[in-house]
Design an enzyme around this catalytic site. Sequence first.
Site, mmCIF file in Angstrom:
data_model
loop_
_atom_site.group_PDB
_atom_site.id
_atom_site.type_symbol
_atom_site.label_atom_id
_atom_site.label_comp_id
_atom_site.label_asym_id
_atom_site.label_seq_id
_atom_site.Cartn_x
_atom_site.Cartn_y
_atom_site.Cartn_z
ATOM 1 C CE LYS A 11 2.115 -9.945 8.501
ATOM 2 N NZ LYS A 11 2.141 -11.226 7.738
ATOM 3 C CB VAL A 96 3.469 -1.758 -1.929
ATOM 4 C CG1 VAL A 96 1.962 -1.738 -2.159
ATOM 5 C CG2 VAL A 96 3.955 -0.393 -1.426
ATOM 6 C CB ALA A 98 5.588 -7.193 0.481
ATOM 7 N N GLY A 99 3.074 -9.146 1.995
ATOM 8 C CA GLY A 99 2.945 -10.099 3.093
ATOM 9 C C GLY A 99 3.578 -9.632 4.381
ATOM 10 C CG MET A 100 6.829 -8.010 4.813
ATOM 11 S SD MET A 100 8.418 -7.165 4.631
ATOM 12 C CE MET A 100 8.762 -6.722 6.345
ATOM 13 N N GLY A 102 2.120 -4.049 5.549
ATOM 14 C CA GLY A 102 2.493 -2.653 5.363
ATOM 15 C C GLY A 102 1.323 -1.694 5.476
ATOM 16 N N GLY A 103 0.213 -2.012 4.814
ATOM 17 C CA GLY A 103 -0.964 -1.158 4.900
ATOM 18 C C GLY A 103 -1.590 -1.186 6.282
ATOM 19 C CB SER A 104 -2.272 -3.990 8.609
ATOM 20 O OG SER A 104 -3.172 -4.679 7.770
ATOM 21 C CG ASP A 137 -2.325 -8.905 9.245
ATOM 22 O OD1 ASP A 137 -2.632 -9.931 9.880
ATOM 23 O OD2 ASP A 137 -1.800 -8.940 8.115
#
Length: 292
Positions: A11, A96, A98-100, A102-104, A137
């Site tokens: 995102k 990783v 990165a504010g995107m 990714g983990g969520s 998120d």
Amino acid sequence: MDSIKLQAYGKINLSLDVLRQREDGYHDVRMIMQTVKLHDNIDMQKTGEPGIRLTTNLSFLPVNENNLMYRAAKMLIDEFGIKEGVSMQLKKVIPVSAGMAGGSTDAASVLYGMNKLFDLGLSVNELKLRGVKLGADIPFCLMRGTALSEGIGEVLTPLTKLPICPIVLAKPAISVSTKFVYQNLHVNVLPESSHPDVDAVITALKKQDVRAVAENMGNILETVTCRNYPEIESIKSKMKELGAINSLMSGSGPTVFGIFADPETAKNCYQSLRYGKDKNLCKQVYLTEPWH
């Protein structure tokens, strides 16, 4: 069903405002979330042997309870008393830290996958209620699309979709701590002009005006990150120089994205940042578009 293949989409934030710090330490936010087509790939299989096995293509990622995917699977195994096990293979593509999200988004996909594999019968809303316990998120990553996000990020209102347009993503070779950003964000002393006009972006989305969406984007967290990490401002400026309508940091950074009016200009920007004279500004660069 004994196995499932999933795509976990990243995102960006078309707008991000922080209203206040709450007594519980969290912050009340008002932001516009947008799913993009850049995604991780997750393969999940039931196993006869109990327990969770997680492997990934990146050696530095944890494969135990320090990974949100693992915790998402364990949450449902524990709640529903699942006797079988699950094996998960993650191919990480989204940058990783990165504010995107990714983990969520990986954890959201695991909740979805566990629900399907083990016939748990949970609705998306029921998955969201469980996901928010792991990360703010995750409910949006289950929902996907374009949404206004409020509260700590868990109160979601669907918005008119961002029209398909080229988006360039670029992450510099730095990591930014979300905790550091929020600890150094002093909302009560920032001028009113620091707050983005979230409503203007919502109006532009309703009108399906990509240019107006881009021109009204804003992220209050840049008041911290751009001061401490000049690389972020350098990428933003370079994207605009290379033809972006506008560029913005996503989430707490450090990924920067640019929205473009046409594919050719976006491709030229991507080529310059990835392979050309500006490649030293970034570590990872991608060309993508909104997910619909």
